[in-house]
Enzyme design. Structure first.
Site, PDB file in Angstrom:
ATOM      1  CG  HIS A 148      68.051   3.707 142.605  1.00  0.00           C
ATOM      2  ND1 HIS A 148      67.274   4.051 143.867  1.00  0.00           N
ATOM      3  CD2 HIS A 148      69.081   4.407 143.056  1.00  0.00           C
ATOM      4  CE1 HIS A 148      68.130   4.391 144.693  1.00  0.00           C
ATOM      5  NE2 HIS A 148      69.303   4.946 144.315  1.00  0.00           N
TER       6      HIS A 148
ATOM      7  CE1 TYR B  20      59.014   3.485 145.535  1.00  0.00           C
ATOM      8  CE2 TYR B  20      57.345   4.991 145.521  1.00  0.00           C
ATOM      9  CZ  TYR B  20      58.467   4.631 145.005  1.00  0.00           C
ATOM     10  OH  TYR B  20      58.720   5.066 143.859  1.00  0.00           O
TER      11      TYR B  20
ATOM     12  N   PRO C 268      52.412  12.896 141.989  1.00  0.00           N
ATOM     13  CG  PRO C 268      53.020  13.835 144.033  1.00  0.00           C
ATOM     14  CD  PRO C 268      51.885  13.684 143.121  1.00  0.00           C
TER      15      PRO C 268
ATOM     16  CE  LYS D 117      56.040   6.302 135.574  1.00  0.00           C
ATOM     17  NZ  LYS D 117      57.002   5.626 135.032  1.00  0.00           N
TER      18      LYS D 117
ATOM     19  CE1 TYR E 194      60.840   2.801 140.119  1.00  0.00           C
ATOM     20  CE2 TYR E 194      58.806   3.399 141.127  1.00  0.00           C
ATOM     21  CZ  TYR E 194      59.983   3.338 141.072  1.00  0.00           C
ATOM     22  OH  TYR E 194      60.683   4.098 142.133  1.00  0.00           O
TER      23      TYR E 194
HETATM   24  C1  PHB Z   1      61.517  11.608 144.528  1.00  0.00           C
HETATM   25  O1  PHB Z   1      62.606  11.288 144.960  1.00  0.00           O
HETATM   26  O2  PHB Z   1      60.959  12.706 144.516  1.00  0.00           O
HETATM   27  C2  PHB Z   1      60.443  10.515 144.134  1.00  0.00           C
HETATM   28  C3  PHB Z   1      60.911   9.209 143.968  1.00  0.00           C
HETATM   29  C4  PHB Z   1      59.983   8.540 143.676  1.00  0.00           C
HETATM   30  C5  PHB Z   1      58.687   8.418 143.537  1.00  0.00           C
HETATM   31  C6  PHB Z   1      58.134   9.896 143.838  1.00  0.00           C
HETATM   32  C7  PHB Z   1      59.109  10.759 144.231  1.00  0.00           C
HETATM   33  O3  PHB Z   1      57.843   7.523 143.211  1.00  0.00           O
END
Ligand code: PHB
Ligand code: APR
Length: 401
Positions: free
Chosen positions: A75, A203, A295, A299, A386
């Site tokens: 990604h 998001y 989460p 990280k 990020y």
């Molecule tokens: C996930 O796919 O579990 C995931 C991806 C991005 C995040 C948090 C969890 O910021």
């Protein structure tokens, strides 16, 4: 009582413990890994799924990334959705770094397979690990392996047994300081046999709460909903989950979320937690045994890999040159990066999660912060955090040369 001997006894066969065992063997250091649960359980357990570029590079160097490179999804950006609008975060354009979407359980399968092929002493279904003599030079581990009482003499114990493990709890009270934050919301996580409706993560910040659309493969979606702290998954039948996900994630002009059979759902509390120091005598804590991050920024797994990278190098220095300096500096080497990742995860949690009911002032601040992240140079700082670049730049050893 069967008596065994190894250099490093590793408690826990999650990504941290398994990777440490693999790295130690590459340095010629013997280890034994003791896992409480069954192999089937640890290979099925749904956890995180985002690997920073630095983590992927390290796994490649360790010879562990063949399937990740074949099946992982690369990604280069994601989309924020708020105010009924979509805003792309082009983190690769801003940092030169990509991330991989690859389920943690897939990485665990790869690690277990690698350890099995290497003939490692990796034992599952070991429920009763007991650590002794951590403050001596000859610690021992007692447990039951395949029904037989075993005592393992070792030089060191690596506590890679997660937040609820036995290792941190084996340290005498008062020897460690812990720092914790509980968040006023939790996550309802869903794994669905549903092809992604979008190629990148979404998001979404909605008046009803945060929602995250992620994925594990071209056929499996991973989705999260902000729920009340302490919420029970029993309150969320599949129909209610999909309805709420559509409400928070769908916007005009973009394909609707794709539904499908829900394979797994669970509620997880959001917490921040750090243990200082990350070692005591001959015990070294790594990963979730030493720290927990909310989460939100994915990280946790990347931090576990970062700890183990430092710890494995320190053990190599000790066994190759009798030099304890790196082991003595383990905490100082890891903590700056841990706190940096925790700070970003905490900040990102505040950015995305709707504040508790009625706190209009906080809601307006949140709107302003979101606009700033997508419409200003702050986007680059966000992107560097990020993808893990900001943490890699954090000086280890507490700034010591
Ligand atoms: C996930 O796919 O579990 C995931 C991806 C991005 C995040 C948090 C969890 O910021
Ligand atoms: N004895 C032996 N094994 C134990 C014990 C015990 N007393 N207690 C826990 N374990 C095992 C767990 O069953 C688990 O398999 O230790 C392992 C710890 O693995 P993780 O919790 O995955 O921790 P870690 O390896 O540090 O990886 C961190 O995992 O939980 C996620 O979000 C977290 O992505 C992050 C990653």
């Amino acid at each position: 009582m069967k008596r065994l001997r190894t250099r490093v006894a590793i408690v826990g066969a999650g990504p941290g413990g398994l990777l440490l065992s693999h790295l130690l063997q590459r340095h010629g250091v013997d280890s034994i890994v003791l896992e409480r649960r069954s192999r089937e359980h640890v290979e099925r357990r749904v956890r995180a799924g985002l690997l920073e570029g630095g983590t992927v590079d390290f796994l490649r160097e360790a010879g562990l990334a063949d399937r990740l490179d074949r099946e992982g999804l690369v990604h280069e950006g994601f989309v924020f959705r708020f105010g009924s609008r979509a805003h792309r975060m082009p983190f690769t354009e801003l940092t030169g770094r990509t991330v991989h979407m690859y389920g943690q359980q897939e990485l665990v399968k790869d690690l277990i397979r690698a350890r099995a092929e290497a003939g490692a002493r990796l034992w599952f279904d070991v429920p009763d690990v007991e650590l002794r003599g951590l403050e001596t030079d000859t610690p021992t581990v007692r447990c039951t392996v395949a029904g037989e009482p075993v005592e393992i003499a070792c030089d060191f114990v690596a506590g890679c047994d997660g937040f609820h493990g036995v290792s941190r709890r084996s340290v005498p009270s008062g020897a460690l300081s812990t720092y914790e934050r509980a968040y006023p919301y939790a996550w309802l996580g869903v794994l669905a046999q549903a092809p992604p409706a979008a190629e990148e993560l979404i998001y979404a910040v909605h008046s009803r709460g945060f929602a995250l659309y992620s994925m594990r493969s071209p056929a499996v979606s991973r989705l999260y909903l902000q729920v009340e702290a302490g919420e029970r998954v029993e309150n969320w039948p599949d129909e209610r989950i999909w309805k709420e996900l559509h409400t928070r994630l769908d916007i005009d002009g973009a394909p609707e979320l794709t539904e499908g059979p829900i394979l797994e759902k669970s509620c997880v509390a959001l917490r921040g937690f750090v243990t200082e120091p990350m070692s005591h005598g001959r015990l070294f804590l790594a990963g979730d045994a030493a720290h927990i991050v909310p989460p939100t920024a994915a990280k946790g797994l990347n931090l576990a890999v970062a700890d183990v990278k430092v710890l494995a190098a320190a053990f190599r220095e000790f066994y190759a040159h009798g030099d304890r300096a790196a082991l003595d500096g383990y905490t100082a080497d890891c903590l700056p990066g841990v706190w940096q990742a925790l700070e970003f995860s905490d900040w990102m949690s505040g950015l995305l999660h709707r504040p508790p009911e009625g706190r209009v002032f906080d809601g307006r601040l949140q709107d302003a912060r979101l606009e700033a992240v997508v419409n200003s140079p702050a986007a680059r700082t966000f992107a560097e955090n990020y993808v893990g670049l900001a943490r890699e730049r954090t000086p280890a050893r507490g700034g010591r040369p």
